[in-house]
Design a protein around this motif. Structure first.
Motif, PDB file in Angstrom:
ATOM      1  N   ARG A  21       0.827  -1.208   0.000  1.00  8.35           N
ATOM      2  CA  ARG A  21       0.000   0.000   0.000  1.00  8.35           C
ATOM      3  C   ARG A  21       0.862   1.259   0.000  1.00  8.35           C
ATOM      4  O   ARG A  21       0.527   2.257  -0.634  1.00  8.35           O
ATOM      5  N   GLU A  24       1.979   1.819  -3.510  1.00  7.11           N
ATOM      6  CA  GLU A  24       0.907   2.392  -4.329  1.00  7.11           C
ATOM      7  C   GLU A  24       0.787   3.888  -4.087  1.00  7.11           C
ATOM      8  O   GLU A  24       0.638   4.671  -5.028  1.00  7.11           O
ATOM      9  N   ARG A 270      -4.377   8.772  -4.996  1.00  2.00           N
ATOM     10  CA  ARG A 270      -3.666   7.488  -4.929  1.00  2.00           C
ATOM     11  C   ARG A 270      -3.422   7.075  -3.476  1.00  2.00           C
ATOM     12  O   ARG A 270      -3.577   5.912  -3.111  1.00  2.00           O
ATOM     13  N   SER A 274      -4.998   3.776  -1.589  1.00  3.62           N
ATOM     14  CA  SER A 274      -4.115   2.817  -0.906  1.00  3.62           C
ATOM     15  C   SER A 274      -4.529   2.630   0.545  1.00  3.62           C
ATOM     16  O   SER A 274      -4.543   1.515   1.062  1.00  3.62           O
TER      17      SER A 274
END
Length: 282
Positions: A21, A24, A270, A274
Motif C-alpha cells: 500500500r 501504491e 492514490r 491505498s
C-alpha cells in the motif's frame, strides 16, 4: 544525512501497515519501498519495522522514531511551501456502503499527502455518485459495481457483505426474517431481497432508512437484520447469517473512476485509495 524519500516510505508503511500500500501511495514498487526502508534502517543502525507474512508493524525503535520522522517530512513540506503553495481542489464522491468509521483516518492520509489540497467529499449511494461524476461535478468516484453499466475504472478491492444484527437480536422460528432496508432503488436492498427469495426464505421489512447510518441505528437497536459491509456496520454488531441459516451474500467490487490529470491531486487520490485498500485487510 537521511534519505528523505526513505523516511517518507517509512511513515507511509507505518500508517498503512503494508509495503504494497505504501508503494501504491508513492507510485513505486513494493521492492523499491522495502529497499529504501532497509537502507534507512542500516543508516540508523536500528530495526524500524517487524515484518511478518501478513502484517507489518513498528518495532520498539520504529515507534520511537515515527514522531520525529513525521516532523522531518512536515519540515520538508514546509520548506517547499516557503514561497506559498497554489491551492488545488479535489472533489471525490464515495458510496456510503464503502466508507465508515475509518473516514477520518483516510482523510488524514490525504491531507498528509498534499496539505495544499482543498478536499470536497460527498457521500451517497453508488448510483447517485456515478450520476454526479458523469455530470462532471466530481473529479473522482469510488463506488460499488453492481452491473455492467460501466466496466471501466480501477478495481480497488472486493467488498464482502453480511447479515449484520445486534448480538441479542431474536428471531422466532417459522416467522419471516425481519429486515432493515433502504428504499426500493437501493442496489444492496435489491441484492439482499433477491438472495433471500432465491433461497426460499420469507422476509418482512420492518424498517426503511434514508441512508446507511439510519440502517445501522436500526440494526444496533435490535430491530432487524440488514445486509451491510463490516466496515460500515455499527460497533458491536455481528454477522448473524450462519446462526439464522441465511444464504451467503455476494461481494461487490469497489471501483475507482477518475478524470484527474493534475499530478498533485492524483497523488492525493492514490494515497486515499491505498489507505482504503489497507482497511480491507484489517
Amino acid at each position: 544525512m537521511l534519505d528523505l524519500e526513505a523516511v517518507q516510505a517509512f511513515v507511509l508503511t507505518a500508517d498503512l501497515k503494508s509495503f504494497t500500500r505504501a508503494a501504491e501511495a508513492m507510485d513505486s514498487t513494493q521492492s523499491a519501498v522495502s529497499l529504501k526502508i532497509k537502507r534507512l534502517e542500516d543508516a540508523l543502525g536500528r530495526r524500524l519495522l517487524e515484518r511478518t507474512p501478513r502484517l507489518v508493524r513498528l518495532s520498539q525503535d520504529g515507534a520511537a522514531f515515527l514522531a520525529a520522522a513525521r516532523e522531518l517530512v512536515a519540515a520538508h513540506d514546509g520548506a517547499i511551501g516557503a514561497f506559498g503553495l497554489e491551492r488545488r481542489r479535489l472533489s471525490v464522491g464515495i458510496s456510503h456502503h464503502i466508507v465508515g468509521a475509518e473516514l477520518p483516518r483516510l482523510l488524514r492520509q490525504m491531507g498528509l499527502a498534499e496539505p495544499a489540497l482543498t478536499l470536497e467529499i460527498r457521500i451517497a449511494s453508488s448510483w447517485e455518485i456515478l450520476e454526479i461524476f458523469e455530470s462532471g461535478a466530481l473529479d473522482a468516484a469510488i463506488v460499488l459495481r453492481h452491473d455492467n453499466r460501466r466496466t471501466d475504472g480501477d478495481v480497488l478491492m472486493e467488498e464482502p457483505f453480511g447479515w449484520l444484527a445486534a448480538p441479542d437480536f431474536e428471531h422466532r422460528a417459522g416467522e419471516p426474517i425481519r429486515l432493515a432496508n433502504q428504499a426500493d432503488t437501493c442496489r444492496i436492498r435489491q441484492m439482499a431481497v433477491a438472495t433471500l427469495e432465491a433461497a426460499g426464505i420469507a422476509w418482512q421489512e420492518v424498517f426503511v432508512g434514508g441512508g446507511v447510518a439510519t440502517i445501522g441505528a436500526a440494526v444496533a437497536a435490535g430491530l432487524a437484520v440488514a445486509a451491510l459491509s463490516r466496515r460500515v456496520a455499527p460497533p458491536g454488531t455481528v454477522d448473524m447469517g450462519e446462526a439464522l441459516g441465511l444464504p451467503r451474500l455476494p461481494s461487490r467490487s469497489v471501483v475507482l473512476h477518475s478524470r484527474l490529470t493534475d499530478p498533485v491531486a492524483k497523488k492525493a487520490l492514490r494515497t486515499f485509495a491505498s489507505a482504503l485498500r489497507a482497511t480491507a485487510a484489517r
